[in-house]
Design a protein around this motif. Sequence first.
Motif, PDB file in Angstrom:
ATOM      1  N   SER A  94       0.825  -1.209   0.000  1.00 50.84           N
ATOM      2  CA  SER A  94       0.000   0.000   0.000  1.00 50.84           C
ATOM      3  C   SER A  94       0.866   1.269   0.000  1.00 50.84           C
ATOM      4  N   MET A  95       0.869   2.052   1.098  1.00 57.45           N
ATOM      5  CA  MET A  95       1.733   3.231   1.113  1.00 57.45           C
ATOM      6  C   MET A  95       3.197   2.831   0.884  1.00 57.45           C
ATOM      7  N   MET A 183       1.633  11.065   1.449  1.00 61.09           N
ATOM      8  CA  MET A 183       0.709  10.432   0.493  1.00 61.09           C
ATOM      9  C   MET A 183      -0.052  11.480  -0.304  1.00 61.09           C
ATOM     10  N   MET A 210      -9.817  -0.608   0.088  1.00 57.41           N
ATOM     11  CA  MET A 210      -9.047   0.592   0.456  1.00 57.41           C
ATOM     12  C   MET A 210      -8.277   1.134  -0.742  1.00 57.41           C
ATOM     13  N   VAL A 211      -7.687   0.222  -1.517  1.00 53.40           N
ATOM     14  CA  VAL A 211      -6.945   0.617  -2.720  1.00 53.40           C
ATOM     15  C   VAL A 211      -7.434  -0.292  -3.845  1.00 53.40           C
ATOM     16  N   HIS A 235      -7.160  -5.899   1.721  1.00 52.94           N
ATOM     17  CA  HIS A 235      -6.070  -4.967   1.446  1.00 52.94           C
ATOM     18  C   HIS A 235      -4.681  -5.512   1.829  1.00 52.94           C
TER      19      HIS A 235
HETATM   20  C1  MLT Z   1      -2.185   2.159   3.327  1.00 56.35           C
HETATM   21  O1  MLT Z   1      -2.834   1.132   3.593  1.00 56.35           O
HETATM   22  O2  MLT Z   1      -0.951   2.182   3.347  1.00 56.35           O
HETATM   23  C2  MLT Z   1      -2.956   3.434   3.034  1.00 56.35           C
HETATM   24  O3  MLT Z   1      -4.256   3.315   3.478  1.00 56.35           O
HETATM   25  C3  MLT Z   1      -2.933   3.772   1.579  1.00 56.35           C
HETATM   26  C4  MLT Z   1      -3.666   5.038   1.261  1.00 56.35           C
HETATM   27  O4  MLT Z   1      -4.280   5.641   2.155  1.00 56.35           O
HETATM   28  O5  MLT Z   1      -3.628   5.454   0.091  1.00 56.35           O
END
Ligand code: MLT
Length: 257
Positions: A94-95, A183, A210-211, A235
Amino acid sequence: MNTVKTKTGQRLAYFLSAGDADKPPILFVHGFPLDHRTWSGVTATSRIEIKVDLPGFGNSELPVGEGSMEAYAAALADLLDDLAAQKAILCGHSMGGYVCLETLSRYPDRVAGLALVGSQPLADTPAKIEDRRALITRLQSVGISAVEGMAEKLGFGGVGHELFYQIIGDQSPAAAVFATQAMMGRVDHTRELLEANIPKLVVHGAKDEMVPFNAYPRELRDHGVRVEILQQVGHSPMVERPRTFSTLLSAWLNDRF
Ligand code: MLT
């Protein structure tokens, strides 16, 4: 735990496991607002594994100033320098995937391969930036409890929520603010992802809300990206299905390196 001092003067913590020193190491980069423990179920890549705590998270110190992907990418480059590793395979959740893409864009010579897990290459939309601004305000007023609710959502059906709850509860609100700023300021890295002439892997849960996977360009596979979609997974594939994830990752590493 090992530490290195970054060029900007902060302690960066990482966890190293032994492996074949003739192969490029793999560097695991966690998501928001988490730390290296999200990778604890991942095993069996026969190479050196590095699990980092991004600046401010886990045992790593927070740099001064506004959060940026540039600062995170520079910290990863400092870590590779300290390990005398010219190149590493980057694996980001993710991030953490956003950070790996930024590293690919700024330090292409340091990246031997790229695995993105529940991540994507686009920048934030204006609406998402507004949400992030509101989150920063909440983090500054109520602290890390502003993001504790994410623990239920990081895995499909709440899988892994106890681990996530524990990890999130250990993070500082300042680290979460820094990451949120990073972000919201990030740029689109679709071109770098498609054009990079390195082995590339995308692992994504079919139930990731989430993504969403559809943030990837359609021609992903045409550009040499191996794509693995896991059914009934949200996720965080490496926490929800650690054995399946480890098998997929090892197969890709064995095939491509
Ligand atoms: C993550 O899971 O790292 C974040 O939620 C990603 C995001 O907010 O874009």
